[in-house]
Scaffold this motif. Structure first.
Motif, PDB file in Angstrom:
ATOM      1  N   LEU A  70      30.043  40.519  38.620  1.00 39.84           N
ATOM      2  CA  LEU A  70      31.010  40.031  39.606  1.00 39.84           C
ATOM      3  C   LEU A  70      32.062  41.077  39.953  1.00 39.84           C
ATOM      4  O   LEU A  70      32.763  40.933  40.956  1.00 39.84           O
ATOM      5  CB  LEU A  70      31.696  38.761  39.101  1.00 39.84           C
ATOM      6  CG  LEU A  70      30.979  37.452  39.467  1.00 39.84           C
ATOM      7  CD1 LEU A  70      29.668  37.319  38.697  1.00 39.84           C
ATOM      8  CD2 LEU A  70      31.870  36.254  39.207  1.00 39.84           C
ATOM      9  N   ASN A  73      31.576  42.071  43.386  1.00 44.09           N
ATOM     10  CA  ASN A  73      32.167  41.177  44.389  1.00 44.09           C
ATOM     11  C   ASN A  73      33.627  41.526  44.640  1.00 44.09           C
ATOM     12  O   ASN A  73      34.084  41.573  45.792  1.00 44.09           O
ATOM     13  CB  ASN A  73      32.081  39.720  43.930  1.00 44.09           C
ATOM     14  CG  ASN A  73      30.661  39.214  43.806  1.00 44.09           C
ATOM     15  OD1 ASN A  73      29.714  39.859  44.241  1.00 44.09           O
ATOM     16  ND2 ASN A  73      30.517  38.064  43.194  1.00 44.09           N
ATOM     17  N   ARG A  77      35.287  42.880  48.244  1.00 36.96           N
ATOM     18  CA  ARG A  77      36.452  42.257  48.889  1.00 36.96           C
ATOM     19  C   ARG A  77      37.596  43.254  49.044  1.00 36.96           C
ATOM     20  O   ARG A  77      38.358  43.189  50.016  1.00 36.96           O
ATOM     21  CB  ARG A  77      36.904  41.037  48.085  1.00 36.96           C
ATOM     22  CG  ARG A  77      36.016  39.823  48.249  1.00 36.96           C
ATOM     23  CD  ARG A  77      36.672  38.569  47.708  1.00 36.96           C
ATOM     24  NE  ARG A  77      36.763  38.606  46.257  1.00 36.96           N
ATOM     25  CZ  ARG A  77      35.834  38.118  45.439  1.00 36.96           C
ATOM     26  NH1 ARG A  77      34.729  37.568  45.944  1.00 36.96           N
ATOM     27  NH2 ARG A  77      35.998  38.181  44.134  1.00 36.96           N
ATOM     28  N   HIS A 164      27.279  39.942  52.560  1.00 39.31           N
ATOM     29  CA  HIS A 164      27.541  39.758  51.132  1.00 39.31           C
ATOM     30  C   HIS A 164      28.572  38.650  50.921  1.00 39.31           C
ATOM     31  O   HIS A 164      28.387  37.764  50.071  1.00 39.31           O
ATOM     32  CB  HIS A 164      28.028  41.069  50.536  1.00 39.31           C
ATOM     33  CG  HIS A 164      28.262  41.024  49.061  1.00 39.31           C
ATOM     34  ND1 HIS A 164      27.282  41.325  48.139  1.00 39.31           N
ATOM     35  CD2 HIS A 164      29.360  40.713  48.339  1.00 39.31           C
ATOM     36  CE1 HIS A 164      27.766  41.210  46.921  1.00 39.31           C
ATOM     37  NE2 HIS A 164      29.034  40.838  47.015  1.00 39.31           N
ATOM     38  N   GLY A 169      28.058  36.596  47.301  1.00 39.01           N
ATOM     39  CA  GLY A 169      27.954  37.691  46.351  1.00 39.01           C
ATOM     40  C   GLY A 169      27.157  37.327  45.118  1.00 39.01           C
ATOM     41  O   GLY A 169      26.398  36.346  45.090  1.00 39.01           O
TER      42      GLY A 169
END
Length: 291
Positions: A70, A73, A77, A164, A169
């Motif tokens: 993660l 992710n 962002r 994504h 994600g």
């Protein structure tokens, strides 16, 4: 300063300072000069200080705890580039590969993810997954480059940032280990193309020793992916197979314990694939591969 404002690279890392430095040196030499962001999973080996000292142009996203996959992710962002490539702390991109990926994304608006051709080690040996991806029975699509797939190697993938984010994600329940298939499913379910484009090339230099516990994580996540997205009879069958293997296999026993611990959360977050994506996943089943 980047020369290619459309491209970013996210590197998820944890406590692999020396290997990360090698990767950063390779990425800094790329002609595209992409923006580079290190998503650091709470390293304790001086990773952040090393990057600040030797690579002042590289951004560090200092995560307070280990987020596993993660972290990517969070990196996506944090960037605002329309296209984001993933590297691990032991992988990087061939010169020109990211520029080629940007051209493909520009030319194909439905393209959500490119699975690259990956070359391994100092000898640049083809990763066996390359042939699996190239031979995918899903074949081409008129509005996409390359061959359609439902899997990829994370350290050899480039994503359209908006795709994504649209797909959510990498999934938090999987954390790490074989997390790619679920993201491929979710991209396809949202209408995004996932394709293998062999003219986009990544280099992977994994450590000679396998990471302990990784086989169990991969087996756990394959079964959890089934519960999250595939039909219940399929998920039951995958669980039954793992339970049978667990009688004589320590890794399978660990995987089964962790599946059962996470199963209530998987059922709460279950979202079966649309019929056309499930048909594609079934078409790949005889291959018994990650594609």
């Amino acid at each position: 300063m980047t020369d290619h404002p459309r491209l970013g690279v996210v590197i998820a890392t944890r406590d692999r300072c020396e290997r990360l430095a090698v990767t950063l040196r390779q990425l800094r030499r790329l002609p595209e000069r992409p923006e580079i962001l290190v998503a650091d999973n709470a390293s304790t080996d001086g990773t952040r200080a090393m990057v600040a000292r030797h690579f002042p142009g590289v951004r560090v996203l200092a995560l307070p705890v280990n987020h596993g996959a993660l972290a990517r992710n969070h990196g996506v962002r944090a960037l605002d580039t329309p296209y984001v490539a993933f590297s691990d702390d032991d992988s990087w991109w061939a010169p020109g590969a990211l520029g080629r990926a940007a051209e493909l994304f520009d030319a194909h608006p439905r393209l959500g993810l490119i699975a690259a051709r990956t070359l391994v080690g100092p000898g640049a040996d083809p990763d066996p997954l390359n042939d699996v991806l190239a031979g995918s029975p899903l074949g081409p699509a008129a509005d996409l480059p390359g061959t359609q797939v439902l899997g990829f190697l994370a350290c050899g993938a480039v994503v359209r940032r908006s795709a994504h984010l649209d797909a959510g994600g990498f999934h938090r329940l999987l954390f790490f280990g074989g997390e790619e298939t679920l993201l491929a499913y979710d991209l396809a379910a949202r209408g995004w193309g996932v394709t293998h484009c062999p003219d986009v090339v990544a280099h992977h230099h994994p450590a000679p020793a396998a990471r302990p516990g990784r086989p169990a994580l991969q087996r756990r996540n394959a079964v959890l992916t089934a519960w999250l997205r595939r039909p219940v009879p399929y998920a039951l069958a995958r669980t039954g197979t793992l339970a049978a293997e667990a009688r004589d296999d320590d890794q399978a026993r660990r995987a089964l314990r962790e599946v059962l611990a996470r199963l209530p959360a998987a059922l709460r977050e279950r979202r079966p694939l649309p019929p056309h994506v499930e048909r594609a996943a079934r078409l790949l089943e005889p291959e018994r591969t990650t594609v």
